[in-house]
Design an enzyme around this catalytic site. Structure first.
Site, PDB file in Angstrom:
ATOM      1  N   CYS A  94       0.833  -1.205   0.000  1.00 29.78           N
ATOM      2  CA  CYS A  94       0.000   0.000   0.000  1.00 29.78           C
ATOM      3  C   CYS A  94       0.870   1.258   0.000  1.00 29.78           C
ATOM      4  O   CYS A  94       2.055   1.209   0.281  1.00 29.78           O
ATOM      5  CB  CYS A  94      -0.895   0.007   1.238  1.00 29.78           C
ATOM      6  SG  CYS A  94      -1.992  -1.415   1.325  1.00 29.78           S
TER       7      CYS A  94
ATOM      8  N   ARG B 209      -4.858   2.084  -0.918  1.00 28.44           N
ATOM      9  CA  ARG B 209      -5.019   0.675  -0.560  1.00 28.44           C
ATOM     10  C   ARG B 209      -4.804  -0.252  -1.754  1.00 28.44           C
ATOM     11  O   ARG B 209      -5.387  -0.062  -2.817  1.00 28.44           O
ATOM     12  CB  ARG B 209      -6.423   0.459  -0.009  1.00 28.44           C
ATOM     13  CG  ARG B 209      -6.722  -0.967   0.366  1.00 28.44           C
ATOM     14  CD  ARG B 209      -8.091  -1.049   1.025  1.00 28.44           C
ATOM     15  NE  ARG B 209      -8.547  -2.399   1.156  1.00 28.44           N
ATOM     16  CZ  ARG B 209      -8.099  -3.262   2.048  1.00 28.44           C
ATOM     17  NH1 ARG B 209      -7.165  -2.890   2.893  1.00 28.44           N
ATOM     18  NH2 ARG B 209      -8.561  -4.483   2.110  1.00 28.44           N
ATOM     19  N   LEU B 210      -3.975  -1.254  -1.543  1.00 25.01           N
ATOM     20  CA  LEU B 210      -3.807  -2.357  -2.476  1.00 25.01           C
ATOM     21  C   LEU B 210      -4.541  -3.539  -1.859  1.00 25.01           C
ATOM     22  O   LEU B 210      -4.117  -4.085  -0.842  1.00 25.01           O
ATOM     23  CB  LEU B 210      -2.326  -2.680  -2.684  1.00 25.01           C
ATOM     24  CG  LEU B 210      -2.029  -3.857  -3.608  1.00 25.01           C
ATOM     25  CD1 LEU B 210      -2.581  -3.604  -4.999  1.00 25.01           C
ATOM     26  CD2 LEU B 210      -0.535  -4.121  -3.654  1.00 25.01           C
TER      27      LEU B 210
ATOM     28  N   ASN C 226       0.519  -1.076   6.926  1.00 26.69           N
ATOM     29  CA  ASN C 226       0.381  -2.047   5.850  1.00 26.69           C
ATOM     30  C   ASN C 226       0.303  -3.412   6.511  1.00 26.69           C
ATOM     31  O   ASN C 226       1.310  -4.071   6.714  1.00 26.69           O
ATOM     32  CB  ASN C 226       1.578  -1.935   4.897  1.00 26.69           C
ATOM     33  CG  ASN C 226       1.324  -2.699   3.628  1.00 26.69           C
ATOM     34  OD1 ASN C 226       0.194  -2.842   3.200  1.00 26.69           O
ATOM     35  ND2 ASN C 226       2.383  -3.179   3.023  1.00 26.69           N
TER      36      ASN C 226
ATOM     37  N   GLU D  90      -1.637  -6.367   5.827  1.00 27.53           N
ATOM     38  CA  GLU D  90      -2.186  -7.575   5.216  1.00 27.53           C
ATOM     39  C   GLU D  90      -1.395  -8.800   5.676  1.00 27.53           C
ATOM     40  O   GLU D  90      -0.171  -8.801   5.664  1.00 27.53           O
ATOM     41  CB  GLU D  90      -2.104  -7.484   3.686  1.00 27.53           C
ATOM     42  CG  GLU D  90      -2.873  -6.337   3.100  1.00 27.53           C
ATOM     43  CD  GLU D  90      -4.329  -6.670   2.805  1.00 27.53           C
ATOM     44  OE1 GLU D  90      -4.734  -7.823   2.979  1.00 27.53           O
ATOM     45  OE2 GLU D  90      -5.044  -5.749   2.408  1.00 27.53           O
TER      46      GLU D  90
END
Length: 95
Positions: free
Chosen positions: A2, A50-51, A76, A78
């Site tokens: 991100c 945001r990814l 970040n 995830e």
């Protein structure tokens, strides 16, 4: 990964310039974006692109804590092996 962007100690009058700078990292997270100005954080601009790897709607940032609304979180976070971690936690909770 991100795109995380922050700048502290700047007046709100620079919003457009800061937003332009923030948008230069949009390629880091093309799925969602949020950019805000927060006077409670000593005149801070906070931005997040945001990814979306795991495809969950709960990753919008900056995040606020309900008990402490003057605190903002950016990260970040995830967890790519979240399914394996979840299985292991459930396994140990059943014992």
């Amino acid at each position: 990964m991100c795109g995380i962007w922050a700048l502290f100690g700047v007046e709100n009058a620079y919003f457009r310039k800061c937003e332009c700078s923030f948008n230069k990292i949009k390629h880091r997270g093309p799925d969602a974006s949020r950019f805000e100005y927060d006077q409670g954080l000593k005149n801070a601009f906070l931005g997040f692109h945001r990814l979306d790897i795991i495809n969950t709607p709960f990753g919008t940032q900056p995040m606020r804590l309900y008990q402490y609304p003057e605190i903002s979180l950016l990260g970040n976070e995830e967890i790519y092996n979240y399914q394996n971690v979840r299985r292991r936690i459930l396994y140990f909770m059943e014992k």
